[in-house]
Design an enzyme around this catalytic site. Structure first.
Site, PDB file in Angstrom:
ATOM      1  N   VAL A 160       0.457  -0.858  -0.094  1.00 20.34           N
ATOM      2  CA  VAL A 160      -0.343  -0.201  -0.159  1.00 20.34           C
ATOM      3  C   VAL A 160       0.775   1.358   0.038  1.00 20.34           C
ATOM      4  O   VAL A 160       1.816   1.001   0.678  1.00 20.34           O
ATOM      5  CB  VAL A 160      -1.051  -0.063   1.220  1.00 20.34           C
ATOM      6  CG1 VAL A 160      -1.689   1.112   1.667  1.00 20.34           C
ATOM      7  CG2 VAL A 160      -1.700  -1.377   1.657  1.00 20.34           C
ATOM      8  N   HIS A 161       0.641   1.825  -0.823  1.00 20.86           N
ATOM      9  CA  HIS A 161       1.656   3.318  -1.214  1.00 20.86           C
ATOM     10  C   HIS A 161       0.777   4.827  -1.578  1.00 20.86           C
ATOM     11  O   HIS A 161       1.377   5.982  -2.009  1.00 20.86           O
ATOM     12  CB  HIS A 161       3.005   3.283  -2.132  1.00 20.86           C
ATOM     13  CG  HIS A 161       2.779   2.927  -2.760  1.00 20.86           C
ATOM     14  ND1 HIS A 161       2.744   2.495  -3.502  1.00 20.86           N
ATOM     15  CD2 HIS A 161       3.489   4.052  -3.933  1.00 20.86           C
ATOM     16  CE1 HIS A 161       2.431   2.189  -5.704  1.00 20.86           C
ATOM     17  NE2 HIS A 161       3.194   2.986  -5.263  1.00 20.86           N
ATOM     18  N   ARG A 162      -0.200   4.201  -2.401  1.00 18.29           N
ATOM     19  CA  ARG A 162      -0.985   5.451  -3.232  1.00 18.29           C
ATOM     20  C   ARG A 162      -0.944   6.518  -2.659  1.00 18.29           C
ATOM     21  O   ARG A 162      -1.959   6.120  -1.346  1.00 18.29           O
ATOM     22  CB  ARG A 162      -2.359   4.897  -3.971  1.00 18.29           C
ATOM     23  CG  ARG A 162      -1.990   3.484  -5.078  1.00 18.29           C
ATOM     24  CD  ARG A 162      -1.773   4.918  -6.899  1.00 18.29           C
ATOM     25  NE  ARG A 162      -0.827   4.544  -7.051  1.00 18.29           N
ATOM     26  CZ  ARG A 162       0.767   4.440  -7.824  1.00 18.29           C
ATOM     27  NH1 ARG A 162      -0.016   2.935  -7.577  1.00 18.29           N
ATOM     28  NH2 ARG A 162       1.531   4.766  -7.895  1.00 18.29           N
TER      29      ARG A 162
END
Ligand code: UDP
Length: 362
Positions: free
Chosen positions: A206-208
């Site tokens: 998860v990084h957006r």
């Protein structure tokens, strides 16, 4: 001899560039100089890829990271312009959709240096994504638009881009998966160190910004992964930004007790984690495709995706992180459900096709 200055700065760009730089090096009429903006600077977000994928070392390191989008992009623009004025290349090569991509393209075009864009034409049609703005603007000012997919080429056509500038070469990440990913087996490595069984765990990334910068969406993802971890192991290589946000939100310790949180890993370790996962839950563009390359079902933690062909062919399902129960359900039912055999990303020789096109410049 023609000189190409490549501007890159973020993890997925190092990975994409590894195969293109190799193809350029094998082209007798092209010479490449690499500029690293510094956007990603942790050793495990940057150096590891240069080392393990055999990349040429950057000649220029700008050390620019942090700050707001305007601040970061502005500083990059100033420094890249200086480099281009001293290097005087025949073309500038940029990848993907980060601030480094836009700054490289903008600095070049204002100096009348033609721009080559790898991964042109991708669209989410969500202008709240910084990536969408970066890609649309970069495509508009590029002279070579290397589209990875049919859908990407069609988007460019619909936007009125001259078809002569659009080259549907395939996806360089498929090249990387074939060239480097095929070296990976289930024996030893990170799988062994973490004590993971093939198909015995769910892999998450998860990084957006749309997820990390929304406390509600991030909490939904964390709730869902914690719930999933009650029945199956969940491994989550944490992006440094996501780790910092989770720590500030006070969720890191409880999460770490349930989910196997690890630092970002190198490409080969990541491929091993991907290849032997029962399912991948991610908001990463690259990881969605790698799930498909390795035949693993994927749940995408977003409202939309640029890689629509994977949703259409049943390899990927969209699960917007609005409701934790729905997310848990999507992860549970997604396991074991593979898609139709499709080949949307070319023949594994996208990098060679890009180098060949660039070598034709007059
Ligand atoms: N990746 C990696 N280590 C990690 C997480 C991801 O090597 O800990 C790789 C992954 O295999 C893929 C690329 O990074 O090749 C995807 O980059 P990222 O998710 O940062 O960006 P995106 O693809 O969403 O632009």
């Amino acid at each position: 001899m023609k000189k190409i200055v490549t501007v890159l700065g973020a993890r997925p760009q190092f990975i994409k560039a590894s195969v293109v730089s190799d193809a350029i090096a094998k082209t007798s009429t092209l010479n490449e100089v690499v500029v690293h903006t510094g956007q990603h600077f942790d050793p495990n977000m940057s150096d590891v890829f240069f080392a393990e994928l055999g990349m040429p070392r950057p000649k220029h390191h700008l050390n620019i990271h942090g700050g707001s989008h305007g601040d970061m992009t502005g500083r990059m623009l100033v420094e890249i312009e200086r480099v281009l004025q001293s290097e005087r290349p025949d073309a500038v090569l940029v990848y993907g959709d980060t601030n480094s991509t836009l700054a490289g393209a903008l600095a070049a075009v204002k100096l009348h240096i033609p721009v080559a864009h790898v991964e042109a034409g991708l669209r989410s049609f969500n202008m709240r994504m910084p990536e969408e703005i970066n890609r649309i603007l970069t495509d508009r000012i590029s002279s070579w638009l290397f589209a990875p997919t049919q859908a990407a080429a069609e988007h460019l056509e619909n936007e009125g881009i001259d078809p002569a500038m659009v080259h549907r070469v395939g996806d360089v990440m498929y090249d990387v998966a074939l060239q480097h990913g095929s070296r990976v087996s289930s024996e030893g490595g990170l799988l062994g160190r973490l004590g993971l069984e093939p198909q015995g765990y769910v892999l998450a990334t998860v990084h957006r910004a749309e997820n990390t910068d929304s406390s509600q969406r991030l909490a939904t993802i964390v709730d869902a992964l914690e719930a999933t971890a009650q029945n199956t192991r969940v491994v989550w290589p944490l992006h440094p930004r996501t780790r910092a946000i989770l720590r500030d939100a006070g969720r890191l310790d409880a999460l770490a007790a349930k989910v196997q949180l690890i630092d970002p890993v190198g490409y080969l370790d990541m491929v091993q984690l991907e290849k032997y996962a029962a399912l991948i839950a991610t908001d990463s563009g690259g990881v969605q495709k790698e799930a498909f390359f390795h035949g693993v079902p994927c749940v995408t933690l977003r409202d939309e995706t640029e890689w629509v062909e994977l949703v259409e062919s049943g390899w990927n399902r969209l699960a917007p992180p609005d409701d934790a129960h729905q997310l848990v359900d999507a992860i549970r039912t997604g396991r074991g459900s593979i898609g139709r055999p499709v080949t949307p990303y070319g023949d594994g020789h996208a990098a060679r096709a890009i180098a060949k096109k660039l070598a034709e410049m007059s």
